[in-house]
Design a protein around this motif. Structure first.
Motif, PDB file in Angstrom:
ATOM      1  N   ILE A 195      40.308  34.546  29.580  1.00 10.78           N
ATOM      2  CA  ILE A 195      39.733  35.120  30.797  1.00 10.78           C
ATOM      3  C   ILE A 195      39.373  33.982  31.743  1.00 10.78           C
ATOM      4  N   VAL A 196      39.885  34.044  32.974  1.00 11.16           N
ATOM      5  CA  VAL A 196      39.641  33.001  33.963  1.00 11.16           C
ATOM      6  C   VAL A 196      38.921  33.610  35.158  1.00 11.16           C
ATOM      7  N   ALA A 197      37.732  33.103  35.448  1.00 10.09           N
ATOM      8  CA  ALA A 197      37.028  33.462  36.679  1.00 10.09           C
ATOM      9  C   ALA A 197      37.437  32.488  37.772  1.00 10.09           C
ATOM     10  N   ASP A 198      37.270  32.894  39.015  1.00 13.65           N
ATOM     11  CA  ASP A 198      37.724  32.086  40.148  1.00 13.65           C
ATOM     12  C   ASP A 198      36.509  31.586  40.937  1.00 13.65           C
ATOM     13  N   ASP A 199      36.247  30.291  40.861  1.00 10.76           N
ATOM     14  CA  ASP A 199      35.139  29.654  41.604  1.00 10.76           C
ATOM     15  C   ASP A 199      33.762  30.018  41.055  1.00 10.76           C
ATOM     16  N   LEU A 200      33.632  30.197  39.760  1.00  4.75           N
ATOM     17  CA  LEU A 200      32.331  30.531  39.184  1.00  4.75           C
ATOM     18  C   LEU A 200      31.481  29.277  39.041  1.00  4.75           C
ATOM     19  N   GLY A 201      30.266  29.314  39.576  1.00  2.00           N
ATOM     20  CA  GLY A 201      29.371  28.169  39.532  1.00  2.00           C
ATOM     21  C   GLY A 201      28.923  27.824  38.132  1.00  2.00           C
ATOM     22  N   PHE A 202      28.592  26.554  37.922  1.00  2.00           N
ATOM     23  CA  PHE A 202      28.237  26.046  36.604  1.00  2.00           C
ATOM     24  C   PHE A 202      27.011  26.740  36.018  1.00  2.00           C
ATOM     25  N   ALA A 203      26.120  27.234  36.875  1.00  4.31           N
ATOM     26  CA  ALA A 203      24.909  27.908  36.383  1.00  4.31           C
ATOM     27  C   ALA A 203      24.864  29.371  36.823  1.00  4.31           C
ATOM     28  N   ASP A 204      26.011  29.948  37.151  1.00  2.00           N
ATOM     29  CA  ASP A 204      26.025  31.296  37.713  1.00  2.00           C
ATOM     30  C   ASP A 204      26.275  32.401  36.694  1.00  2.00           C
ATOM     31  N   LEU A 205      25.587  32.296  35.548  1.00  2.00           N
ATOM     32  CA  LEU A 205      25.501  33.377  34.580  1.00  2.00           C
ATOM     33  C   LEU A 205      24.072  33.409  34.054  1.00  2.00           C
ATOM     34  N   PRO A 237      52.824  46.091  15.867  1.00  2.00           N
ATOM     35  CA  PRO A 237      53.006  45.094  14.800  1.00  2.00           C
ATOM     36  C   PRO A 237      52.998  43.671  15.324  1.00  2.00           C
ATOM     37  N   GLN A 238      53.085  43.516  16.641  1.00  2.00           N
ATOM     38  CA  GLN A 238      53.068  42.183  17.237  1.00  2.00           C
ATOM     39  C   GLN A 238      51.650  41.761  17.590  1.00  2.00           C
ATOM     40  N   PRO A 239      51.316  40.489  17.384  1.00  2.00           N
ATOM     41  CA  PRO A 239      50.104  39.955  18.012  1.00  2.00           C
ATOM     42  C   PRO A 239      50.358  39.826  19.505  1.00  2.00           C
ATOM     43  N   TRP A 240      49.295  39.752  20.288  1.00  2.00           N
ATOM     44  CA  TRP A 240      49.479  39.657  21.727  1.00  2.00           C
ATOM     45  C   TRP A 240      48.652  38.531  22.330  1.00  2.00           C
ATOM     46  N   PHE A 241      49.126  38.085  23.484  1.00  2.00           N
ATOM     47  CA  PHE A 241      48.424  37.094  24.308  1.00  2.00           C
ATOM     48  C   PHE A 241      48.240  37.694  25.687  1.00  2.00           C
ATOM     49  N   LEU A 242      46.988  37.775  26.128  1.00  2.00           N
ATOM     50  CA  LEU A 242      46.683  38.306  27.455  1.00  2.00           C
ATOM     51  C   LEU A 242      45.981  37.242  28.277  1.00  2.00           C
ATOM     52  N   TYR A 243      46.575  36.910  29.408  1.00  2.00           N
ATOM     53  CA  TYR A 243      46.001  35.983  30.390  1.00  2.00           C
ATOM     54  C   TYR A 243      45.413  36.834  31.502  1.00  2.00           C
ATOM     55  N   LEU A 244      44.092  36.936  31.528  1.00  2.00           N
ATOM     56  CA  LEU A 244      43.382  37.804  32.480  1.00  2.00           C
ATOM     57  C   LEU A 244      42.665  36.927  33.496  1.00  2.00           C
ATOM     58  N   ALA A 245      43.219  36.870  34.705  1.00  2.00           N
ATOM     59  CA  ALA A 245      42.705  35.965  35.740  1.00  2.00           C
ATOM     60  C   ALA A 245      42.155  36.777  36.909  1.00  2.00           C
ATOM     61  N   TYR A 246      40.843  36.725  37.049  1.00  2.00           N
ATOM     62  CA  TYR A 246      40.194  37.465  38.133  1.00  2.00           C
ATOM     63  C   TYR A 246      40.268  36.694  39.451  1.00  2.00           C
ATOM     64  N   ASN A 247      40.220  37.449  40.573  1.00  2.00           N
ATOM     65  CA  ASN A 247      39.984  36.829  41.887  1.00  2.00           C
ATOM     66  C   ASN A 247      38.510  36.478  42.055  1.00  2.00           C
TER      67      ASN A 247
END
Length: 470
Positions: free
Chosen positions: A51-61, A223-233
């Motif tokens: 999971i990729v956030a876009d421009d998330l600040g270092f202390a913004d959680l 039966p397959q494992p999966w890879f999901l690349y989830l990239a938010y704006n």
């Protein structure tokens, strides 16, 4: 679902290895002998969710110190994960870091030294088609691969996600959205389902979260494992949360200014969407067989209210606020809840880490990143000593195609933050806020680091970053 190549044979072999190596409980597990030794029974090889956030600040959680933010989904994920206290993005802007995540390489080594834009006259990269991506590498291991969300690595056919190893794509092919609800850039619709243009209704964050949840549920019996690349704006500009989320923040946080309130609402809305994806994993019985990594692509944008904590500056800058990012990784049966590491980690490390966990460490040989498996086994372990280079090429009146750079060498950091500025040298151990320039105090280190940085920048020049159409 069609199972490609010799997937069943590969999956069966990986399953046998995975189960044989899975023995002890996650809380009391002995030190692991190899990357594949993951405790707890497995019904299949591990799925992978990045999971990729876009421009998330270092202390913004909430879990990172924000006092005006409520992010329960990511707070809970962090509690179950290895927290990466010194995680660096490969670049302080979007495209280069995304290229590093997908290839495990320095972005200027794969043709992406700067931002790839829909406007060709101001585009600063061409994602090298010859470089294998993590999707291609995992596909060779029998994984089903999907990209959902923001792509931002080129509009050309050879750089469509489905030409870079992904079996499916649902998301925004361009750079940034000018509007989270109509999904346009310069009036052009870049929303795609595979190769087809689509025009879905709704906030982009809700769409990406729903599509990801649907993917997880649909593949629960595969039966397959999966890879999901989830990239938010999100939380990239425009800072445009749904009105109901903005009202909730304003009602709850007395005295919050409008700029900060909008950003908080946009992040909380994204957290809610991530929570729905994680709930899909749990309800479908896949949570305990899924590796989950969460990161940002660069630091938060200060002028729209981002909180980078005590770090200097923000997005676009080679100071710590531009390249230090939030991040955590959870490997079921391996990572100890509440663990953290202060080792220097970089976004290009994700690929070798995931490949090692998927059982193919030899596929890491042609990458620049290093595996985090030692840290997953023991958060107090050390990664190999290395220097980390950062390069950003950019256009416009201020840059005129010039680069800004940085070099991190143990505690010392060399910074060239603007083409017309001087190089600076900081000791991050003694001065994490980068307030005292040591260039004159440590002249030998200063000169040597400039020379090493120069050699790295020269090497990036060997890789074409503009498409030759002649």
């Amino acid at each position: 679902m069609t199972i490609r190549r010799s997937t069943l044979f590969i999956t069966a072999a990986m399953l046998g290895c995975w189960i044989l190596l899975a023995k002890s409980s996650s809380a009391d597990a002995a030190p692991l002998e190899s990357p594949q030794q993951v405790s707890g029974p497995r019904s299949s090889p591990p799925n992978v969710l990045v999971i990729v956030a876009d421009d998330l600040g270092f202390a913004d959680l909430g879990c990172l110190g924000s006092t005006d933010m409520q992010t329960p989904a990511l707070d809970e994920l962090y509690l179950q994960s290895l927290k990466l206290n010194r995680l660096y993005a490969n670049c302080p802007v979007c495209s280069p870091t995304r290229a590093s995540i997908l290839t495990g390489r320095y972005p200027d080594r794969v043709g992406v030294p700067g931002v790839i834009r829909t406007n060709a006259n101001n585009s600063w990269g061409y994602f090298a088609p010859s470089t294998p991506t993590i999707a291609q590498r995992l596909g060779d291991l029998g994984y089903q691969t999907a990209a959902i969300g923001k792509w931002h690595l080129g509009l050309r056919g050879e750089n469509h996600p489905m030409q870079r190893g992904f079996d499916s794509f649902e998301g925004f092919l361009g750079d940034m959205m000018d509007d989270y609800f109509n999904h346009r850039r310069h009036g052009i619709n870049y929303m795609r389902r595979n190769d087809a243009e689509i025009d879905p209704q709704g906030h982009a964050t809700d769409l990406f979260s729903q599509w990801a949840s649907d993917f997880v549920s649909k593949n629960s019996d595969s039966p397959q494992p999966w890879f999901l690349y989830l990239a938010y704006n999100a939380p990239h500009t425009p800072i445009q949360p749904p009105e109901s989320w903005l009202s909730k923040v304003k009602d709850r946080e007395a005295g919050i200014d409008d700029t900060r309130a909008a950003l908080v609402a946009l992040i909380e809305h994204m957290d809610d969407g991530i929570g729905r994806v994680l709930d899909s994993l749990r309800s479908s019985g896949q949570f305990e067989n899924t590796i989950i990594a969460f990161i940002s692509d660069n630091g938060g944008q200060v002028n729209v209210g981002a909180n980078n904590g005590a770090l200097r500056d923000g997005k676009g800058s080679m100071y710590e606020g531009g390249i230090r990012i939030p991040g955590c990784i959870r490997v079921p049966g391996v990572t100890k809840a509440g663990s953290s590491t202060d080792q220097v980690c970089v976004t290009m490390d994700l690929l070798p880490t995931i490949l090692a966990l998927a059982g193919r460490p030899e596929m890491q040989e042609t990458v620049d990143g290093v595996s985090w498996v030692p840290l997953l086994k023991d958060p107090d372990a050390s990664l190999p000593d290395r220097e980390v280079f950062f390069v950003r090429r950019e256009g416009g009146f201020q840059y005129a195609g010039l680069t800004i750079e940085a070099l991190l060498s143990r505690n010392l950091k060399l910074v060239h933050n603007f083409p017309t500025h001087s190089f600076e040298l900081f000791d991050l151990n003694a001065d994490p806020a980068e307030s005292k320039d040591l260039a004159k105090s440590l002249p030998k280190d200063f000169r040597n680091m400039i020379e090493r940085l120069q050699r790295h920048v020269q090497g990036g020049g060997e890789v074409p970053w503009q498409k030759d159409d002649h």
